[in-house]
Scaffold this motif. Structure first.
Motif, PDB file in Angstrom:
ATOM      1  N   ARG A  51       0.870  -1.183   0.000  1.00  0.00           N
ATOM      2  CA  ARG A  51       0.000   0.000   0.000  1.00  0.00           C
ATOM      3  C   ARG A  51       0.898   1.221   0.000  1.00  0.00           C
ATOM      4  NH1 ARG A  51      -4.206  -2.344  -1.863  1.00  0.00           N
ATOM      5  NH2 ARG A  51      -5.265  -3.724  -0.447  1.00  0.00           N
ATOM      6  N   GLY A  52       0.779   2.039  -1.012  1.00  0.00           N
ATOM      7  CA  GLY A  52       1.674   3.169  -1.175  1.00  0.00           C
ATOM      8  C   GLY A  52       2.866   2.752  -2.014  1.00  0.00           C
ATOM      9  N   LYS A  53       3.525   3.725  -2.600  1.00  0.00           N
ATOM     10  CA  LYS A  53       4.571   3.425  -3.575  1.00  0.00           C
ATOM     11  C   LYS A  53       5.977   3.766  -3.103  1.00  0.00           C
ATOM     12  CE  LYS A  53       1.323   4.159  -7.333  1.00  0.00           C
ATOM     13  NZ  LYS A  53       1.025   4.890  -8.561  1.00  0.00           N
ATOM     14  N   SER A  54       6.146   4.167  -1.856  1.00  0.00           N
ATOM     15  CA  SER A  54       7.458   4.592  -1.356  1.00  0.00           C
ATOM     16  C   SER A  54       8.227   3.416  -0.773  1.00  0.00           C
ATOM     17  CB  SER A  54       7.289   5.691  -0.304  1.00  0.00           C
ATOM     18  OG  SER A  54       6.722   6.829  -0.874  1.00  0.00           O
ATOM     19  N   PHE A  68       2.864  -7.643   4.520  1.00  0.00           N
ATOM     20  CA  PHE A  68       2.041  -6.467   4.239  1.00  0.00           C
ATOM     21  C   PHE A  68       2.886  -5.231   4.527  1.00  0.00           C
ATOM     22  CE2 PHE A  68      -0.827  -3.025   4.915  1.00  0.00           C
ATOM     23  CZ  PHE A  68      -1.958  -3.288   4.157  1.00  0.00           C
ATOM     24  N   ILE A  69       3.099  -4.403   3.495  1.00  0.00           N
ATOM     25  CA  ILE A  69       3.877  -3.183   3.668  1.00  0.00           C
ATOM     26  C   ILE A  69       3.004  -1.975   3.368  1.00  0.00           C
ATOM     27  CG2 ILE A  69       5.883  -1.845   2.940  1.00  0.00           C
ATOM     28  CD1 ILE A  69       7.298  -4.473   2.298  1.00  0.00           C
ATOM     29  N   ASP A  70       2.756  -1.183   4.404  1.00  0.00           N
ATOM     30  CA  ASP A  70       2.053   0.095   4.295  1.00  0.00           C
ATOM     31  C   ASP A  70       3.147   1.141   4.068  1.00  0.00           C
ATOM     32  OD1 ASP A  70       1.032   2.632   4.959  1.00  0.00           O
ATOM     33  OD2 ASP A  70       0.738   2.123   7.055  1.00  0.00           O
ATOM     34  N   ALA A  71       3.274   1.613   2.840  1.00  0.00           N
ATOM     35  CA  ALA A  71       4.374   2.524   2.478  1.00  0.00           C
ATOM     36  C   ALA A  71       3.841   3.889   2.075  1.00  0.00           C
ATOM     37  CB  ALA A  71       5.213   1.911   1.370  1.00  0.00           C
ATOM     38  N   TRP A  72       2.992   4.469   2.909  1.00  0.00           N
ATOM     39  CA  TRP A  72       2.540   5.834   2.637  1.00  0.00           C
ATOM     40  C   TRP A  72       3.682   6.803   2.887  1.00  0.00           C
ATOM     41  CZ3 TRP A  72      -1.184   5.423  -0.437  1.00  0.00           C
ATOM     42  CH2 TRP A  72      -2.151   4.433  -0.286  1.00  0.00           C
ATOM     43  N   VAL A  75       9.622   3.275   2.988  1.00  0.00           N
ATOM     44  CA  VAL A  75      10.063   2.043   3.627  1.00  0.00           C
ATOM     45  C   VAL A  75      11.303   1.589   2.871  1.00  0.00           C
ATOM     46  CG1 VAL A  75       9.545  -0.388   4.087  1.00  0.00           C
ATOM     47  CG2 VAL A  75       7.766   1.341   4.390  1.00  0.00           C
ATOM     48  N   THR A  76      12.418   1.491   3.581  1.00  0.00           N
ATOM     49  CA  THR A  76      13.672   1.029   2.996  1.00  0.00           C
ATOM     50  C   THR A  76      14.052  -0.281   3.662  1.00  0.00           C
ATOM     51  OG1 THR A  76      14.404   3.306   2.648  1.00  0.00           O
ATOM     52  CG2 THR A  76      16.097   1.595   2.570  1.00  0.00           C
ATOM     53  N   ILE A  77      14.250  -1.308   2.824  1.00  0.00           N
ATOM     54  CA  ILE A  77      14.708  -2.608   3.312  1.00  0.00           C
ATOM     55  C   ILE A  77      16.065  -2.841   2.665  1.00  0.00           C
ATOM     56  CG2 ILE A  77      14.209  -5.068   3.538  1.00  0.00           C
ATOM     57  CD1 ILE A  77      11.221  -4.321   3.045  1.00  0.00           C
ATOM     58  N   LEU A  88       4.013  -7.460   9.257  1.00  0.00           N
ATOM     59  CA  LEU A  88       3.347  -6.187   8.990  1.00  0.00           C
ATOM     60  C   LEU A  88       4.350  -5.064   9.191  1.00  0.00           C
ATOM     61  CD1 LEU A  88       0.872  -4.291   8.596  1.00  0.00           C
ATOM     62  CD2 LEU A  88       0.469  -4.531  11.049  1.00  0.00           C
ATOM     63  N   ILE A  89       4.537  -4.242   8.152  1.00  0.00           N
ATOM     64  CA  ILE A  89       5.394  -3.062   8.218  1.00  0.00           C
ATOM     65  C   ILE A  89       4.485  -1.872   7.954  1.00  0.00           C
ATOM     66  CG2 ILE A  89       7.357  -1.873   7.161  1.00  0.00           C
ATOM     67  CD1 ILE A  89       8.393  -4.722   6.382  1.00  0.00           C
ATOM     68  N   CYS A  90       4.318  -1.000   8.973  1.00  0.00           N
ATOM     69  CA  CYS A  90       3.260   0.014   8.927  1.00  0.00           C
ATOM     70  C   CYS A  90       3.793   1.413   9.210  1.00  0.00           C
ATOM     71  CB  CYS A  90       2.193  -0.364   9.942  1.00  0.00           C
ATOM     72  SG  CYS A  90       0.720   0.645   9.832  1.00  0.00           S
ATOM     73  N   THR A  91       3.779   2.283   8.198  1.00  0.00           N
ATOM     74  CA  THR A  91       4.274   3.653   8.361  1.00  0.00           C
ATOM     75  C   THR A  91       3.220   4.620   8.879  1.00  0.00           C
ATOM     76  OG1 THR A  91       3.726   4.327   6.092  1.00  0.00           O
ATOM     77  CG2 THR A  91       5.922   3.378   6.453  1.00  0.00           C
ATOM     78  N   SER A  92       1.982   4.195   8.959  1.00  0.00           N
ATOM     79  CA  SER A  92       0.926   5.136   9.353  1.00  0.00           C
ATOM     80  C   SER A  92       0.317   4.763  10.700  1.00  0.00           C
ATOM     81  CB  SER A  92      -0.160   5.194   8.278  1.00  0.00           C
ATOM     82  OG  SER A  92      -0.725   3.937   8.069  1.00  0.00           O
ATOM     83  N   SER A  93      -0.164   5.789  11.377  1.00  0.00           N
ATOM     84  CA  SER A  93      -0.838   5.638  12.654  1.00  0.00           C
ATOM     85  C   SER A  93      -1.760   6.849  12.817  1.00  0.00           C
ATOM     86  CB  SER A  93       0.179   5.568  13.797  1.00  0.00           C
ATOM     87  OG  SER A  93      -0.486   5.293  15.014  1.00  0.00           O
ATOM     88  N   HIS A  94      -2.227   7.063  14.019  1.00  0.00           N
ATOM     89  CA  HIS A  94      -3.086   8.212  14.319  1.00  0.00           C
ATOM     90  C   HIS A  94      -2.697   8.805  15.663  1.00  0.00           C
ATOM     91  CE1 HIS A  94      -6.054   7.421  11.126  1.00  0.00           C
ATOM     92  NE2 HIS A  94      -5.751   6.154  11.346  1.00  0.00           N
ATOM     93  N   LYS A  95      -2.886  10.090  15.786  1.00  0.00           N
ATOM     94  CA  LYS A  95      -2.797  10.718  17.097  1.00  0.00           C
ATOM     95  C   LYS A  95      -4.041  10.311  17.870  1.00  0.00           C
ATOM     96  CE  LYS A  95      -0.170  14.648  15.425  1.00  0.00           C
ATOM     97  NZ  LYS A  95      -0.138  16.089  15.197  1.00  0.00           N
ATOM     98  N   ILE A  96      -3.956  10.322  19.188  1.00  0.00           N
ATOM     99  CA  ILE A  96      -5.133   9.992  19.992  1.00  0.00           C
ATOM    100  C   ILE A  96      -6.068  11.197  19.978  1.00  0.00           C
ATOM    101  CG2 ILE A  96      -5.995   9.427  22.292  1.00  0.00           C
ATOM    102  CD1 ILE A  96      -3.383   7.897  22.745  1.00  0.00           C
ATOM    103  N   GLY A  97      -7.298  10.939  19.567  1.00  0.00           N
ATOM    104  CA  GLY A  97      -8.290  12.000  19.479  1.00  0.00           C
ATOM    105  C   GLY A  97      -9.086  12.149  20.760  1.00  0.00           C
ATOM    106  N   ASP A  98     -10.103  12.974  20.688  1.00  0.00           N
ATOM    107  CA  ASP A  98     -10.952  13.213  21.863  1.00  0.00           C
ATOM    108  C   ASP A  98     -11.949  12.070  22.048  1.00  0.00           C
ATOM    109  OD1 ASP A  98     -13.088  13.618  20.097  1.00  0.00           O
ATOM    110  OD2 ASP A  98     -12.899  15.798  20.147  1.00  0.00           O
ATOM    111  N   THR A  99     -12.828  12.211  23.033  1.00  0.00           N
ATOM    112  CA  THR A  99     -13.760  11.136  23.375  1.00  0.00           C
ATOM    113  C   THR A  99     -14.736  10.797  22.254  1.00  0.00           C
ATOM    114  OG1 THR A  99     -15.298  12.698  24.401  1.00  0.00           O
ATOM    115  CG2 THR A  99     -13.684  11.650  25.840  1.00  0.00           C
TER     116      THR A  99
END
Length: 165
Positions: A51-54, A68-72, A75-77, A88-99
Protein backbone atom coordinates in the motif's frame (compact mmCIF):
# COMPACT_ATOMS: atom_id res chain seq x y z
CA UNK A 1 -12.54 7.45 -2.23
CA UNK A 2 -11.59 8.35 -5.79
CA UNK A 3 -8.64 6.59 -7.42
CA UNK A 4 -6.72 7.70 -10.48
CA UNK A 5 -6.35 5.34 -13.42
CA UNK A 6 -2.61 5.00 -12.72
CA UNK A 7 -3.33 3.96 -9.10
CA UNK A 8 -5.87 1.39 -10.28
CA UNK A 9 -3.41 -0.06 -12.82
CA UNK A 10 -0.62 -0.09 -10.20
CA UNK A 11 -2.81 -1.97 -7.74
CA UNK A 12 -3.96 -4.41 -10.43
CA UNK A 13 -0.36 -5.24 -11.39
CA UNK A 14 1.09 -5.27 -7.85
CA UNK A 15 -1.72 -6.34 -5.51
CA UNK A 16 -3.75 -8.64 -7.77
CA UNK A 17 -1.69 -10.24 -10.56
CA UNK A 18 1.79 -10.22 -8.97
CA UNK A 19 0.36 -11.15 -5.57
CA UNK A 20 -1.25 -14.31 -6.92
CA UNK A 21 0.14 -17.72 -6.02
CA UNK A 22 -0.35 -18.56 -9.73
CA UNK A 23 2.22 -15.94 -10.82
CA UNK A 24 5.75 -17.27 -11.21
CA UNK A 25 8.35 -15.47 -9.09
CA UNK A 26 10.27 -14.18 -12.16
CA UNK A 27 7.05 -12.79 -13.67
CA UNK A 28 6.15 -11.24 -10.30
CA UNK A 29 9.50 -9.38 -10.26
CA UNK A 30 8.95 -8.14 -13.83
CA UNK A 31 5.44 -6.92 -12.94
CA UNK A 32 6.78 -5.05 -9.90
CA UNK A 33 9.40 -3.35 -12.06
CA UNK A 34 6.84 -2.47 -14.78
CA UNK A 35 4.62 -0.95 -12.08
CA UNK A 36 7.56 1.21 -10.97
CA UNK A 37 8.37 -0.50 -7.68
CA UNK A 38 11.95 0.13 -6.68
CA UNK A 39 13.10 -3.38 -5.96
CA UNK A 40 16.46 -4.93 -6.77
CA UNK A 41 15.40 -8.33 -5.45
CA UNK A 42 13.30 -10.94 -7.26
CA UNK A 43 12.90 -12.92 -4.00
CA UNK A 44 9.36 -11.86 -3.17
CA UNK A 45 6.86 -14.66 -2.56
CA UNK A 46 3.14 -14.69 -3.33
CA UNK A 47 0.54 -12.99 -1.18
CA UNK A 48 2.55 -9.84 -0.45
CA UNK A 49 0.54 -6.62 -0.33
CA UNK A 50 1.97 -3.15 -0.91
CA UNK A 51 0.00 0.00 0.00
CA UNK A 52 1.67 3.17 -1.17
CA UNK A 53 4.57 3.42 -3.58
CA UNK A 54 7.46 4.59 -1.36
CA UNK A 55 9.11 1.17 -1.18
CA UNK A 56 12.85 0.65 -1.66
CA UNK A 57 14.00 -2.97 -1.62
CA UNK A 58 17.74 -3.56 -2.05
CA UNK A 59 19.49 -6.62 -3.54
CA UNK A 60 19.42 -9.91 -1.71
CA UNK A 61 16.23 -9.12 0.22
CA UNK A 62 13.78 -11.98 0.77
CA UNK A 63 10.08 -11.40 1.50
CA UNK A 64 8.19 -14.54 2.48
CA UNK A 65 4.48 -15.09 1.80
CA UNK A 66 1.84 -12.57 2.89
CA UNK A 67 4.09 -9.70 3.99
CA UNK A 68 2.04 -6.47 4.24
CA UNK A 69 3.88 -3.18 3.67
CA UNK A 70 2.05 0.10 4.29
CA UNK A 71 4.37 2.52 2.48
CA UNK A 72 2.54 5.83 2.64
CA UNK A 73 5.92 7.06 3.86
CA UNK A 74 9.26 5.67 2.74
CA UNK A 75 10.06 2.04 3.63
CA UNK A 76 13.67 1.03 3.00
CA UNK A 77 14.71 -2.61 3.31
CA UNK A 78 18.47 -2.88 2.98
CA UNK A 79 20.41 -5.67 1.33
CA UNK A 80 20.42 -9.28 2.47
CA UNK A 81 17.51 -8.88 4.87
CA UNK A 82 15.02 -11.76 5.26
CA UNK A 83 11.43 -11.08 6.25
CA UNK A 84 9.25 -13.96 7.47
CA UNK A 85 5.67 -14.69 6.50
CA UNK A 86 2.79 -12.48 7.65
CA UNK A 87 5.05 -9.61 8.77
CA UNK A 88 3.35 -6.19 8.99
CA UNK A 89 5.39 -3.06 8.22
CA UNK A 90 3.26 0.01 8.93
CA UNK A 91 4.27 3.65 8.36
CA UNK A 92 0.93 5.14 9.35
CA UNK A 93 -0.84 5.64 12.65
CA UNK A 94 -3.09 8.21 14.32
CA UNK A 95 -2.80 10.72 17.10
CA UNK A 96 -5.13 9.99 19.99
CA UNK A 97 -8.29 12.00 19.48
CA UNK A 98 -10.95 13.21 21.86
CA UNK A 99 -13.76 11.14 23.38
CA UNK A 100 -15.87 11.45 20.23
CA UNK A 101 -13.23 9.87 17.99
CA UNK A 102 -10.12 8.32 19.54
CA UNK A 103 -8.42 7.67 16.20
CA UNK A 104 -7.49 11.29 15.61
CA UNK A 105 -5.42 12.97 12.93
CA UNK A 106 -3.33 10.65 10.75
CA UNK A 107 0.42 10.64 11.24
CA UNK A 108 3.00 8.91 9.08
CA UNK A 109 6.72 8.24 9.54
CA UNK A 110 9.25 6.31 7.46
CA UNK A 111 10.77 2.94 8.38
CA UNK A 112 14.30 1.65 7.73
CA UNK A 113 15.32 -1.98 8.11
CA UNK A 114 19.11 -2.36 8.03
CA UNK A 115 21.42 -4.72 6.18
CA UNK A 116 21.44 -8.42 6.97
CA UNK A 117 18.46 -8.38 9.33
CA UNK A 118 16.08 -11.26 9.95
CA UNK A 119 12.48 -10.34 10.78
CA UNK A 120 10.60 -13.34 12.20
CA UNK A 121 7.12 -14.48 11.18
CA UNK A 122 4.20 -12.28 12.20
CA UNK A 123 6.39 -9.53 13.62
CA UNK A 124 5.05 -5.97 13.42
CA UNK A 125 7.27 -3.00 12.60
CA UNK A 126 5.59 0.29 13.51
CA UNK A 127 5.85 3.83 12.19
CA UNK A 128 9.09 5.76 12.56
CA UNK A 129 11.28 2.78 13.48
CA UNK A 130 14.86 2.17 12.33
CA UNK A 131 16.17 -1.35 12.78
CA UNK A 132 19.98 -1.39 12.83
CA UNK A 133 22.13 -3.65 10.65
CA UNK A 134 22.40 -7.28 11.69
CA UNK A 135 19.35 -7.38 13.98
CA UNK A 136 17.07 -10.34 14.53
CA UNK A 137 13.45 -9.52 15.37
CA UNK A 138 11.76 -12.54 16.98
CA UNK A 139 8.54 -13.98 15.61
CA UNK A 140 5.51 -12.10 16.89
CA UNK A 141 7.51 -9.15 18.23
CA UNK A 142 6.08 -5.63 18.01
CA UNK A 143 8.82 -3.10 17.26
CA UNK A 144 7.75 0.41 18.30
CA UNK A 145 11.21 1.90 18.96
CA UNK A 146 14.55 1.95 17.16
CA UNK A 147 16.72 -1.15 17.42
CA UNK A 148 20.49 -0.73 17.77
CA UNK A 149 22.61 -2.90 15.42
CA UNK A 150 23.42 -6.56 16.03
CA UNK A 151 20.83 -7.37 18.64
CA UNK A 152 18.10 -9.93 19.15
CA UNK A 153 14.81 -8.18 19.94
CA UNK A 154 11.71 -10.00 21.19
CA UNK A 155 8.42 -9.31 22.93
CA UNK A 156 5.54 -6.87 22.96
CA UNK A 157 6.88 -4.25 22.86
CA UNK A 158 10.18 -5.60 21.50
CA UNK A 159 13.19 -5.30 23.79
CA UNK A 160 16.83 -6.18 23.21
CA UNK A 161 17.37 -9.54 24.87
CA UNK A 162 20.75 -10.50 23.45
CA UNK A 163 23.80 -8.95 21.79
CA UNK A 164 24.82 -10.68 18.55
CA UNK A 165 28.39 -10.84 17.25
Amino acid sequence: MKHSLSTIIWNLLVNVIAKSILTHQKIRYILYRIAGMRTKSPNIRSGCTFRGKSIFIEKGVFLNHNVFIDAWERVTIKENTAIGFDVLICTSSHKIGDTHKRSGESKRKSIVIGKGCWIGARATILSGVTIGDGCVIAAGAVVNKDCKPNGLYAGVPAKRIKDLD
